[in-house]
Design a protein around this motif. Structure first.
Motif, mmCIF file in Angstrom:
data_model
loop_
_atom_site.group_PDB
_atom_site.id
_atom_site.type_symbol
_atom_site.label_atom_id
_atom_site.label_comp_id
_atom_site.label_asym_id
_atom_site.label_seq_id
_atom_site.Cartn_x
_atom_site.Cartn_y
_atom_site.Cartn_z
ATOM 1 N N VAL A 1 -22.581 14.418 3.919
ATOM 2 C CA VAL A 1 -22.023 13.569 2.875
ATOM 3 C C VAL A 1 -21.370 12.357 3.529
ATOM 4 C CG1 VAL A 1 -20.375 13.397 0.987
ATOM 5 C CG2 VAL A 1 -21.575 15.546 1.388
ATOM 6 N N GLN A 2 -21.747 11.196 3.091
ATOM 7 C CA GLN A 2 -21.080 9.967 3.548
ATOM 8 C C GLN A 2 -20.107 9.514 2.463
ATOM 9 O OE1 GLN A 2 -24.396 7.343 4.490
ATOM 10 N NE2 GLN A 2 -24.179 7.858 6.655
ATOM 11 N N LEU A 3 -18.900 9.146 2.896
ATOM 12 C CA LEU A 3 -17.846 8.765 1.975
ATOM 13 C C LEU A 3 -17.392 7.348 2.274
ATOM 14 C CD1 LEU A 3 -15.743 12.053 2.202
ATOM 15 C CD2 LEU A 3 -17.412 11.446 0.446
ATOM 16 N N GLN A 4 -17.203 6.578 1.220
ATOM 17 C CA GLN A 4 -16.783 5.184 1.363
ATOM 18 C C GLN A 4 -15.573 4.959 0.476
ATOM 19 O OE1 GLN A 4 -18.306 2.714 3.339
ATOM 20 N NE2 GLN A 4 -16.561 1.443 2.797
ATOM 21 N N ALA A 5 -14.418 4.776 1.111
ATOM 22 C CA ALA A 5 -13.185 4.535 0.375
ATOM 23 C C ALA A 5 -12.948 3.040 0.198
ATOM 24 C CB ALA A 5 -12.006 5.161 1.109
ATOM 25 N N SER A 6 -12.334 2.687 -0.917
ATOM 26 C CA SER A 6 -12.013 1.288 -1.186
ATOM 27 C C SER A 6 -10.811 1.224 -2.130
ATOM 28 C CB SER A 6 -13.217 0.582 -1.824
ATOM 29 O OG SER A 6 -13.552 1.194 -3.061
ATOM 30 N N GLY A 7 -10.279 0.020 -2.286
ATOM 31 C CA GLY A 7 -9.207 -0.190 -3.247
ATOM 32 C C GLY A 7 -7.838 -0.406 -2.656
ATOM 33 N N GLY A 8 -7.716 -0.290 -1.347
ATOM 34 C CA GLY A 8 -6.425 -0.524 -0.734
ATOM 35 C C GLY A 8 -6.033 -1.991 -0.789
ATOM 36 N N GLY A 9 -4.781 -2.259 -0.427
ATOM 37 C CA GLY A 9 -4.305 -3.630 -0.434
ATOM 38 C C GLY A 9 -2.804 -3.682 -0.314
ATOM 39 N N LEU A 10 -2.274 -4.874 -0.556
ATOM 40 C CA LEU A 10 -0.837 -5.112 -0.482
ATOM 41 C C LEU A 10 -0.278 -5.156 -1.902
ATOM 42 C CD1 LEU A 10 1.750 -5.940 1.059
ATOM 43 C CD2 LEU A 10 0.944 -8.314 0.892
ATOM 44 N N VAL A 11 0.783 -4.396 -2.125
ATOM 45 C CA VAL A 11 1.400 -4.344 -3.447
ATOM 46 C C VAL A 11 2.904 -4.249 -3.279
ATOM 47 C CG1 VAL A 11 1.188 -1.827 -3.595
ATOM 48 C CG2 VAL A 11 1.286 -3.196 -5.697
ATOM 49 N N GLN A 12 3.628 -4.773 -4.244
ATOM 50 C CA GLN A 12 5.085 -4.669 -4.197
ATOM 51 C C GLN A 12 5.531 -3.288 -4.659
ATOM 52 O OE1 GLN A 12 6.589 -7.979 -6.552
ATOM 53 N NE2 GLN A 12 6.844 -9.208 -4.694
ATOM 54 N N ALA A 13 6.679 -2.887 -4.216
ATOM 55 C CA ALA A 13 7.261 -1.618 -4.643
ATOM 56 C C ALA A 13 7.333 -1.581 -6.175
ATOM 57 C CB ALA A 13 8.642 -1.435 -4.042
ATOM 58 N N GLY A 14 6.962 -0.426 -6.715
ATOM 59 C CA GLY A 14 6.916 -0.277 -8.162
ATOM 60 C C GLY A 14 5.561 -0.585 -8.763
ATOM 61 N N GLY A 15 4.682 -1.157 -7.967
ATOM 62 C CA GLY A 15 3.364 -1.519 -8.442
ATOM 63 C C GLY A 15 2.381 -0.359 -8.394
ATOM 64 N N SER A 16 1.121 -0.683 -8.720
ATOM 65 C CA SER A 16 0.077 0.334 -8.804
ATOM 66 C C SER A 16 -1.179 -0.116 -8.053
ATOM 67 C CB SER A 16 -0.298 0.603 -10.264
ATOM 68 O OG SER A 16 0.798 1.102 -10.994
ATOM 69 N N LEU A 17 -1.917 0.862 -7.596
ATOM 70 C CA LEU A 17 -3.240 0.646 -7.016
ATOM 71 C C LEU A 17 -4.111 1.827 -7.399
ATOM 72 C CD1 LEU A 17 -2.625 -0.543 -3.314
ATOM 73 C CD2 LEU A 17 -3.655 -1.894 -5.154
ATOM 74 N N ARG A 18 -5.413 1.582 -7.459
ATOM 75 C CA ARG A 18 -6.355 2.681 -7.647
ATOM 76 C C ARG A 18 -7.352 2.688 -6.507
ATOM 77 N NH1 ARG A 18 -10.719 4.320 -12.352
ATOM 78 N NH2 ARG A 18 -11.909 2.594 -11.436
ATOM 79 N N LEU A 19 -7.381 3.772 -5.793
ATOM 80 C CA LEU A 19 -8.348 3.953 -4.720
ATOM 81 C C LEU A 19 -9.589 4.652 -5.260
ATOM 82 C CD1 LEU A 19 -6.023 5.186 -1.814
ATOM 83 C CD2 LEU A 19 -6.512 2.840 -2.570
ATOM 84 N N SER A 20 -10.716 4.301 -4.692
ATOM 85 C CA SER A 20 -11.976 4.937 -5.043
ATOM 86 C C SER A 20 -12.641 5.459 -3.784
ATOM 87 C CB SER A 20 -12.920 3.943 -5.729
ATOM 88 O OG SER A 20 -12.365 3.446 -6.925
#
Length: 123
Positions: A1-20
């Motif tokens: 199985v090959q896995l490819q993660a994405s969705g990271g970045g810079l965000v301020q405290a209290g913010g949101s991100l969604r990783l895939s």
């Protein structure tokens, strides 16, 4: 199985991100999926996991109530929704796949790993 993660970045405290994390295998639904993270100078730690059919999830105490793991087996993808982010959530986040019958909480329970995506939370 090959896995490819994405969705990271810079965000301020209290913010949101969604990783895939997209998987290459059609039998994706047979695998338990987990998210781990590793902060600079620290060991890799468990974040969240989900069973193959998605009916059971597990979280580290440090993220419980803020992060949500989910999966879409039709798209061979697992997600990590991260809300109320804190500076201490800063780390490289990696997704991993483990076979049926393995555990959830330890790195050794998983035999396939993605390359990781960096999440930086500024204060």
């Amino acid at each position: 199985v090959q896995l490819q993660a994405s969705g990271g970045g810079l965000v301020q405290a209290g913010g949101s991100l969604r990783l895939s994390c997209a998987a290459s295998r059609r039998t994706f639904g047979r695998y338990r999926m987990g998210w781990f993270r590793q902060a600079p100078g620290k060991e890799r730690e468990f974040v969240a996991a989900i069973k193959g059919n998605g009916d059971s999830t597990m979280y580290a105490d440090s993220v419980k109530g803020r992060f949500t793991i989910s999966r879409d087996n039709a798209k061979n993808t697992v997600y990590l929704q991260m809300n109320s982010l804190k500076p201490e959530d800063t780390a490289v986040y990696s997704c991993a796949a483990g076979p049926i019958g393995s555990g959830y909480f330890n790195s050794g329970d998983y035999n396939y790993w993605g390359q990781g995506t960096l999440v930086t939370v500024s204060s």
